[in-house]
Structure formats: C-alpha cells, structure tokens
Design an enzyme around this catalytic site. Structure first.
Site, PDB file in Angstrom:
ATOM      1  N   CYS A  46     109.242 -37.546 -93.183  1.00 45.00           N
ATOM      2  CA  CYS A  46     107.865 -36.980 -93.332  1.00 45.00           C
ATOM      3  C   CYS A  46     107.504 -36.261 -92.153  1.00 45.00           C
ATOM      4  CB  CYS A  46     107.066 -38.290 -92.879  1.00 45.00           C
ATOM      5  SG  CYS A  46     105.454 -37.721 -93.667  1.00 45.00           S
ATOM      6  N   TYR A 103      99.842 -46.048 -90.042  1.00 46.10           N
ATOM      7  CA  TYR A 103     100.126 -47.655 -90.529  1.00 46.10           C
ATOM      8  C   TYR A 103     101.274 -47.162 -91.574  1.00 46.10           C
ATOM      9  CZ  TYR A 103      97.064 -44.511 -94.407  1.00 46.10           C
ATOM     10  OH  TYR A 103      96.555 -44.085 -94.622  1.00 46.10           O
ATOM     11  N   CYS A 104     101.939 -46.875 -91.365  1.00 45.61           N
ATOM     12  CA  CYS A 104     103.411 -45.976 -92.163  1.00 45.61           C
ATOM     13  C   CYS A 104     104.195 -46.997 -92.301  1.00 45.61           C
ATOM     14  CB  CYS A 104     104.266 -44.734 -92.344  1.00 45.61           C
ATOM     15  SG  CYS A 104     105.007 -44.044 -93.028  1.00 45.61           S
ATOM     16  N   SER A 153      96.948 -38.554-101.353  1.00 43.27           N
ATOM     17  CA  SER A 153      96.499 -38.940-100.098  1.00 43.27           C
ATOM     18  C   SER A 153      95.615 -39.182 -99.265  1.00 43.27           C
ATOM     19  CB  SER A 153      97.703 -39.801 -99.282  1.00 43.27           C
ATOM     20  OG  SER A 153      98.835 -40.513-100.174  1.00 43.27           O
ATOM     21  N   ASP A 167     109.510 -50.775-103.882  1.00 44.32           N
ATOM     22  CA  ASP A 167     109.309 -49.908-103.103  1.00 44.32           C
ATOM     23  C   ASP A 167     108.753 -50.310-102.052  1.00 44.32           C
ATOM     24  OD1 ASP A 167     108.394 -47.236-101.677  1.00 44.32           O
ATOM     25  OD2 ASP A 167     106.503 -47.582-102.349  1.00 44.32           O
ATOM     26  N   CYS A 212      95.252 -62.017-111.617  1.00 44.56           N
ATOM     27  CA  CYS A 212      96.124 -62.443-109.888  1.00 44.56           C
ATOM     28  C   CYS A 212      97.141 -62.315-109.579  1.00 44.56           C
ATOM     29  CB  CYS A 212      95.386 -62.939-109.386  1.00 44.56           C
ATOM     30  SG  CYS A 212      95.138 -62.638-107.072  1.00 44.56           S
TER      31      CYS A 212
END
Length: 411
Positions: free
Chosen positions: A26, A32-33, A132, A312, A362
């Site tokens: 990236c 926070y990745c 994002s 993911d 939920c």
C-alpha cells in the site's frame, strides 16, 4: 487499506472471494491498518502474476451458480498495479465467462491514485468503486496518512469529485474509530453533502492488541476480559484492545445519531448499508451483510500468490485453506475446514447472546470482534456488544414500522 468490502445491491454470489492482487502492499500507512502486518506474517510483499490471476478468474466463474458474478478487488491498494493489470482482468473475465452470465467488478481503493485516466477506465468498464474516507479533513487525517506521514484527505476528496464528474458509481467506506465516533452528525453530513455519497458503509474499528499475529479464534480464553472492565476498553490500564478501536458505547451512539438524521431526512435517497440490512432482518429476510448472518464462511479471500483464506479478516496461517495452483477454488470453499469455520460462529455463541432479544439481528456480529467475556464469564462475546444493543434498541420501533409498511405494500 480498507476495512471492509464494496458490494452491489441484490447481486450476491453463492460465495464471494475478496481478491488482494497487491497483497498487503500500500502507498498509505494508516495507523489502524489490519492488513499491513501481513507483509511479514504471510510474506505478502508481492503482486499477483497473470498466471494466478487467470486461474483465479476462471475458477471463480466456474464455481458460481448465479447469473451475475461479482469480482471484488482490494488490497493493500489495488490501484498500485496500474490500469494495465485491470485491462487484463477484464480480458480474462471475457475469455472465461460462459454465455448467459454477466460479470461485474468492484474496486476498493484509498483514492489517492485516482486520476482522469483511471476514471476513463472505470467508467468504460462499469466498475463500482468503494472509496475509503473517514470524515472531514481533521478526522480523516487522524489515522489515514501516507507512507511519509503526510495527510491524505485532499487527494481522496479530489478523487470523489472526479468520480462524480465521470458519472462513476461509488460507495464511501468510513472506518468508525475512537476519534470520529464522537462526531456522528458531522461525519454523516460531510459524507452526504460534501462528498455527495448516496451509498454509505460504516465499519467499526475493533481490534485486540494481538491482531497482527494472532486471529481472534486463537486467543486464549483466559486472556479475554469481562464486558465493561477497564481491560476491555481502549486506552485503559491493562487493556487488551488496540488504542484506536472505537469505544463500544460510542459506536452505538454514533449509529443512533446517524440513524436519526437518516430517518428524518434521507430514507430512499441515501442508502446506509447497516440500516438497509437491519430493515431486511426486521422484515424477516436474510441479512445482506455477512457479519449479521447466523453462520459465515461464504466470504473468503485470495492473496497475491493464489492462497485462499477463510475470510478477509482471518488471513492468518491458521486459516489458510490451500492455493488455487494446487487445489480448485470450489473444493476449498466447500471443504470441511471452511464448513467448520463457518459453523463455529454459531457454535461458540455465548448464552448471553442466545438470550438477547436482538439475536435475530446480530448473531454475535463478526467473529473477528468476539474477544471479550460476557458478564457471567462466557468467552467469545463481541467487543461491540454494548454498543450494538444500544443501536438495535434504538432502531427497533422504527424498523417495525418500516417493515409493516413494506408488508402492506407487498399485499
């Protein structure tokens, strides 16, 4: 890096694979990745070869039993591969798509490399873009910075203007973190009015401190703190939670504040995925978001080298299913390992959840967030539980009303 996935309304594959052709590479260094650490953990430092790319596309298409097959391209940052790579994507899709089927593509990006050439390509091939952006400038730049530590807001904001100019459909994905969660109205109005987003996805940031190397499913139960304890909250002494994680009650208040604005002003013109999903559940349909399904296991990830992982958010050695160069994708999707992974969401659900009046909405939310204990000491309670309860309790009467209106219209 994004913390979620784009998707097309009413276009659901029998299973879905999020493709990461750049691995964890990236051009940003978001504090926070959750994926940057994969460069070391699984040696995710390379990009996808044409051989692996074509094999994935062919196997994915052949394994689907739906009319429209949706590919989602994420990272890392997929635009680092350049337009040429995605021209080959389209070429391989055309080559392997059988008569009577359609192909759609979603591209999740941080937006910083989007220019007019990219927009020309995305428009020509009808890519849906997920971009994002974490709110207005001061909030977005809190955590989303470049590799040299510089703010990224202006480049991302400019990308949204370009997407509008070219008439490209896009979603905004906003990571709700410890800072922007305290400004719900400002964030929502900015996305709606300044960005012009009509499809908004909010993703709660919730990570244990060990997330870089240890999946939630392998956290020792003895290390899980009780709901409401200091150890279960970010920034507190002895906390097991990453400091930038959203405070659960703040998350509930954030969603409630946004919901109130949306309900009063924007029903039918702004689509907030969480609210649309909730309405489906109150109406008695299956949730459109996997995090609220009773079981999971139908949303996998492929790394740059062809390795397939259960999800993911579970790209760890412990959850690797195999590689498409050695096994067929369909075989791994339907493997015993993946079936057990999917069913474990329900199997490990605490009794505290099973007795909850909002269980139907939920189901313990995403397994990656289940790393605390219930008040009576049961493990695998969702970190966001208290906030989710506030949210579900707040929207309940409104959702009942909307669901009843839908039923009357369908008669």
């Amino acid at each position: 890096m994004s913390n979620g996935a784009v998707g097309k309304t009413n276009k659901i594959n029998a299973f879905h694979v999020m493709a990461k052709p750049t691995g964890a590479l990236c051009n940003l260094d978001c504090a926070y990745c959750f994926y940057m650490g994969k460069q070391e953990l699984i040696d995710s430092k390379s990009t996808m070869s044409d051989e692996v790319l074509e094999r994935f596309i062919a196997q994915y298409i052949s394994s689907q039993n739906v009319q429209e097959i949706v590919f989602t391209w994420q990272g890392g940052e997929p635009t680092l591969l350049g337009i040429d790579f995605f021209e080959r994507v389209v070429e391989f899709e055309r080559l392997h798509c059988p008569p009577g089927k359609k192909i759609a593509n979603d591209l999740q990006t941080n937006g910083t490399l989007i220019d007019e050439k990219w927009c020309e390509f995305l428009k020509e091939y009808n890519f849906l873009v997920g971009i994002s952006i974490d709110g207005p400038e001061r909030l977005h730049n809190t955590y989303r910075v470049s590799r040299d530590g510089k703010p990224t807001f202006q480049r991302v904001f400019n990308a949204t203007k370009l997407l509008h100019r070219y008439g490209i459909d896009f979603n905004t994905l906003t990571v709700v973190n410890r800072v922007n969660a305290k400004h719900p109205a400002e964030v929502y109005r900015f996305l709606r009015d300044s960005v012009g987003s009509t499809r908004i996805q909010f993703i709660p940031l919730a990570e244990p401190k060990v997330f870089a190397k240890t999946p939630t499913s392998f956290i020792n139960e003895n290390d899980m703190p009780l709901l409401g304890s200091l150890e279960s909250l970010p920034g507190k002494p002895g906390s097991v939670v990453a400091d930038w994680s959203v405070i659960p009650d703040d998350y509930g208040r954030f969603l409630n504040s946004v919901f109130d604005i949306w309900y009063r002003n924007d029903i039918g013109r702004v689509f907030v995925f969480l609210f649309e999903c909730a309405l489906a559940q109150w109406y008695g349909q299956q949730p459109s978001l996997c995090i609220f399904a009773e079981t999971c296991g139908r949303a996998l990830a492929i790394e740059h080298d062809g390795s397939i992982y259960s999800c993911d958010h579970f790209v760890y050695p412990e959850h690797k299913l195999g590689n498409i160069t050695q096994k067929h994708l369909g075989e791994m999707v339907n493997s015993v390992s993946q079936t057990v992974f999917g069913l474990s969401k329900s199997a490990t659900l605490p009794e505290y959840c099973r007795k909850c009046e909002y269980l139907f909405a939920c189901y313990g939310e995403c397994p990656k967030n289940r790393f605390i204990k219930s008040p009576d000491g049961e493990p695998y309670l969702n970190y966001l539980c208290s906030g989710l309860k506030k949210y579900f309790g707040h929207i309940d009467p409104y959702m009942k009303e909307l669901a009843e209106l839908l039923r009357k219209q369908s008669r």
